[in-house]
Write a protein that holds these residues in place. Structure first.
Motif, PDB file in Angstrom:
ATOM      1  N   ILE A 397       0.832  -1.201   0.000  1.00 53.20           N
ATOM      2  CA  ILE A 397       0.000   0.000   0.000  1.00 53.20           C
ATOM      3  C   ILE A 397       0.870   1.256   0.000  1.00 53.20           C
ATOM      4  O   ILE A 397       0.445   2.323  -0.463  1.00 53.20           O
ATOM      5  CB  ILE A 397      -0.966  -0.010   1.198  1.00 53.20           C
ATOM      6  CG1 ILE A 397      -1.802  -1.301   1.197  1.00 53.20           C
ATOM      7  CG2 ILE A 397      -1.900   1.195   1.152  1.00 53.20           C
ATOM      8  CD1 ILE A 397      -2.565  -1.557  -0.097  1.00 53.20           C
ATOM      9  N   ALA A 398       2.108   1.149   0.477  1.00 53.22           N
ATOM     10  CA  ALA A 398       3.024   2.297   0.464  1.00 53.22           C
ATOM     11  C   ALA A 398       3.294   2.806  -0.942  1.00 53.22           C
ATOM     12  O   ALA A 398       3.712   3.955  -1.118  1.00 53.22           O
ATOM     13  CB  ALA A 398       4.339   1.929   1.147  1.00 53.22           C
ATOM     14  N   ALA A 399       3.050   1.987  -1.957  1.00 54.16           N
ATOM     15  CA  ALA A 399       3.245   2.419  -3.342  1.00 54.16           C
ATOM     16  C   ALA A 399       2.177   3.403  -3.792  1.00 54.16           C
ATOM     17  O   ALA A 399       2.380   4.140  -4.767  1.00 54.16           O
ATOM     18  CB  ALA A 399       3.256   1.208  -4.277  1.00 54.16           C
ATOM     19  N   ILE A 400       1.037   3.437  -3.084  1.00 49.19           N
ATOM     20  CA  ILE A 400      -0.062   4.307  -3.524  1.00 49.19           C
ATOM     21  C   ILE A 400      -0.508   5.313  -2.465  1.00 49.19           C
ATOM     22  O   ILE A 400      -1.334   6.177  -2.761  1.00 49.19           O
ATOM     23  CB  ILE A 400      -1.290   3.476  -3.982  1.00 49.19           C
ATOM     24  CG1 ILE A 400      -1.853   2.636  -2.828  1.00 49.19           C
ATOM     25  CG2 ILE A 400      -0.930   2.599  -5.173  1.00 49.19           C
ATOM     26  CD1 ILE A 400      -3.167   1.950  -3.162  1.00 49.19           C
ATOM     27  N   ALA A 401       0.029   5.207  -1.234  1.00 48.56           N
ATOM     28  CA  ALA A 401      -0.425   6.116  -0.168  1.00 48.56           C
ATOM     29  C   ALA A 401       0.644   6.238   0.910  1.00 48.56           C
ATOM     30  O   ALA A 401       1.430   5.308   1.125  1.00 48.56           O
ATOM     31  CB  ALA A 401      -1.725   5.594   0.456  1.00 48.56           C
ATOM     32  N   PRO A 402       0.685   7.376   1.618  1.00 48.93           N
ATOM     33  CA  PRO A 402       1.582   7.496   2.774  1.00 48.93           C
ATOM     34  C   PRO A 402       1.264   6.412   3.804  1.00 48.93           C
ATOM     35  O   PRO A 402       0.104   6.230   4.184  1.00 48.93           O
ATOM     36  CB  PRO A 402       1.265   8.888   3.320  1.00 48.93           C
ATOM     37  CG  PRO A 402       0.679   9.628   2.177  1.00 48.93           C
ATOM     38  CD  PRO A 402      -0.086   8.614   1.384  1.00 48.93           C
ATOM     39  N   THR A 403       2.286   5.717   4.243  1.00 51.56           N
ATOM     40  CA  THR A 403       2.084   4.499   5.026  1.00 51.56           C
ATOM     41  C   THR A 403       3.128   4.396   6.136  1.00 51.56           C
ATOM     42  O   THR A 403       4.268   4.826   5.963  1.00 51.56           O
ATOM     43  CB  THR A 403       2.203   3.266   4.104  1.00 51.56           C
ATOM     44  OG1 THR A 403       1.137   3.277   3.161  1.00 51.56           O
ATOM     45  CG2 THR A 403       2.160   1.966   4.877  1.00 51.56           C
TER      46      THR A 403
END
Length: 448
Positions: A397-403
């Motif tokens: 999910i870090a590829a599409i949102a701050p995580t």
């Protein structure tokens, strides 16, 4: 702390909780989840797939992805989501999403999540803590009468472990666009059953969009699965990122032969070749040439598997991990070169390799890390920042949102993927409370 922000004063307090620049007249509220309720849920979910583990003399959990046990666990989690008022959807990978409306429902949501599938010899916490902590955070907001500015989503991603279909973080990787739905559905287990067939069989092939709309932020609460927090006597950690991971399957083809009559120099012994690979992997780790390399051969199988027959085939898996990608690449080249030389040592031996998974190091968002640390401080918990040695849905999910992630201290030197995996009720509650306060802070942000 029992705070129900329904009056204008309470709303000012909530603003102070979610906006450090606000100037409230009263101290900001700190949300604490119901630790007994969370623990009860963890223990109830652990009964699904429970088994007697002879190696540890404990009750373990075997709830592998898309099994009947996984389906039962999913139904229980969905029930809890719906009882908490979440609107539940399921995507074509079987990943489950429970949504809570915000005051501004047009804004991208803040997402919390993890997974409920397990390895074959699991404990009660890996993955499950993150999903159930997200549900418990929603219950706490319901109990306090708080509606956040942004919507909230609690996610349970499919096949994070990768033990059944050979690719870890599978559901989140498809949701984030790294792996196609078609490729994921075509993956097979050891019995030749495809992911798509098994998903249909258990009734969880959903109709929500394949690709996830990028959330405003994603936060995952997870047991550490390591000894750092325990040895430093710190309950919570803030995860800075995930190291690079390489999985491959190595098949070694030899010739079956009589164990008593076949001279050693005439053998093509697939079992010997497998042993040589295992020893070489350990030698690479011990050499120090590849930084903080970790290497594991976790699956070993030989055929025909008879005491008096030289193995004609052996299969192993090689798991290599490193926080620095250039070191991992160098180790992969070393292993490939070694495999190329094996046929020279035994005429007639043949080597095949298959890539199962390869992920790069993933740094997490520093702003989300800071928010987790502030939330933990509000609860009176100092934190230790550390990198994760294990893979998690968060890295996809870090590829599409701050995580970023909240780590919770484990006991027994942080052992995991084992029935001895354990975190205390108090530490689980601390992690879930930090998660709750973090997602509330993030949900009040305009932009990131």
């Amino acid at each position: 702390m029992d705070v129900t922000p329904t009056s204008s004063t309470d709303q000012t307090d909530l603003a102070a909780l979610t906006n450090p620049n606000a100037s409230p007249t009263l101290a900001p509220p700190v949300l604490t989840i119901d630790g007994d309720r969370l623990w009860s849920d963890l223990m109830e979910l652990a009964t699904i797939g429970a088994y007697d583990d002879e190696a540890t003399d404990l009750i373990g959990v075997n709830r592998q992805s898309l099994t009947d046990e996984d389906a039962a666990g999913r139904r229980l989690v969905i029930r809890w989501m719906e009882e908490a008022g979440l609107i539940v959807t399921v995507d074509p990978m079987g990943s489950i999403f429970g949504r809570r409306a915000g005051l501004r429902d047009d804004l991208a949501p803040v997402m919390a999540g993890s997974h409920i599938d397990t390895v074959g010899t699991a404990g009660a916490f890996d993955g499950c803590l993150g999903v159930l902590a997200g549900i418990e955070a929603v219950r706490t907001l319901n109990d306090r009468g708080i509606t956040t500015e942004r919507p909230l989503v609690v996610a349970a991603f499919t096949e994070e472990e990768g033990v059944r279909f050979g690719t870890d973080m599978l559901g989140s990787a498809v949701a984030a666009g790294r792996i196609s739905l078609e490729d994921a559905h075509a993956l097979t287990d050891a019995d030749g059953l495809t992911f798509g067939e098994e998903l249909e069989r258990i009734g969880f092939a959903g109709a929500a969009p394949v690709l996830l709309d990028p959330p405003h932020a994603y936060v995952e609460c997870h047991i550490e699965q390591g000894p750092v927090l325990l040895r430093e006597d710190v309950a919570l950690g803030v995860v800075t990122g995930v190291q690079a991971i390489s999985w491959q399957r190595v098949a070694l083809h030899g010739r079956a032969a009589h164990a008593g009559t076949t001279p050693t120099e005439l053998r093509a012994d697939a079992g010997l070749a497998a042993a040589q690979v295992i020893v070489h992997v350990r030698a690479m780790v011990d050499s120090g040439r590849y930084g903080r390399l970790r290497g594991t051969v976790g699956h070993i199988a030989a055929s025909p598997g008879l005491p008096s027959v030289v193995p004609d085939r052996a299969e192993i898996t090689v798991d290599l991990r490193n926080p620095e990608d250039h070191h991992l690449e160098a180790a992969e080249r070393d292993l490939a070169a070694f495999l190329d030389t094996l046929p020279d040592t035994q005429p007639g031996l043949r080597v095949e390799t298959q890539r199962m998974a390869r992920t790069r190091p993933v740094p997490f968002d520093e702003g989300v890390q800071d928010t987790i640390e502030k939330s933990a401080a509000d609860l009176g918990h100092p934190v230790r920042r550390l990198m994760s040695g294990a893979g998690h849905d968060a890295q996809e999910i870090a590829a599409i949102a701050p995580t970023a992630m909240v780590f919770v201290r484990g006991q027994y030197d942080g052992i995991s993927h084992n029935p001895r995996e354990y975190s205390t009720p108090e530490d689980c509650a601390a992690g879930a409370s930090a998660l709750a306060n973090t997602i509330v802070r993030l949900s009040q942000e305009e932009t990131r």
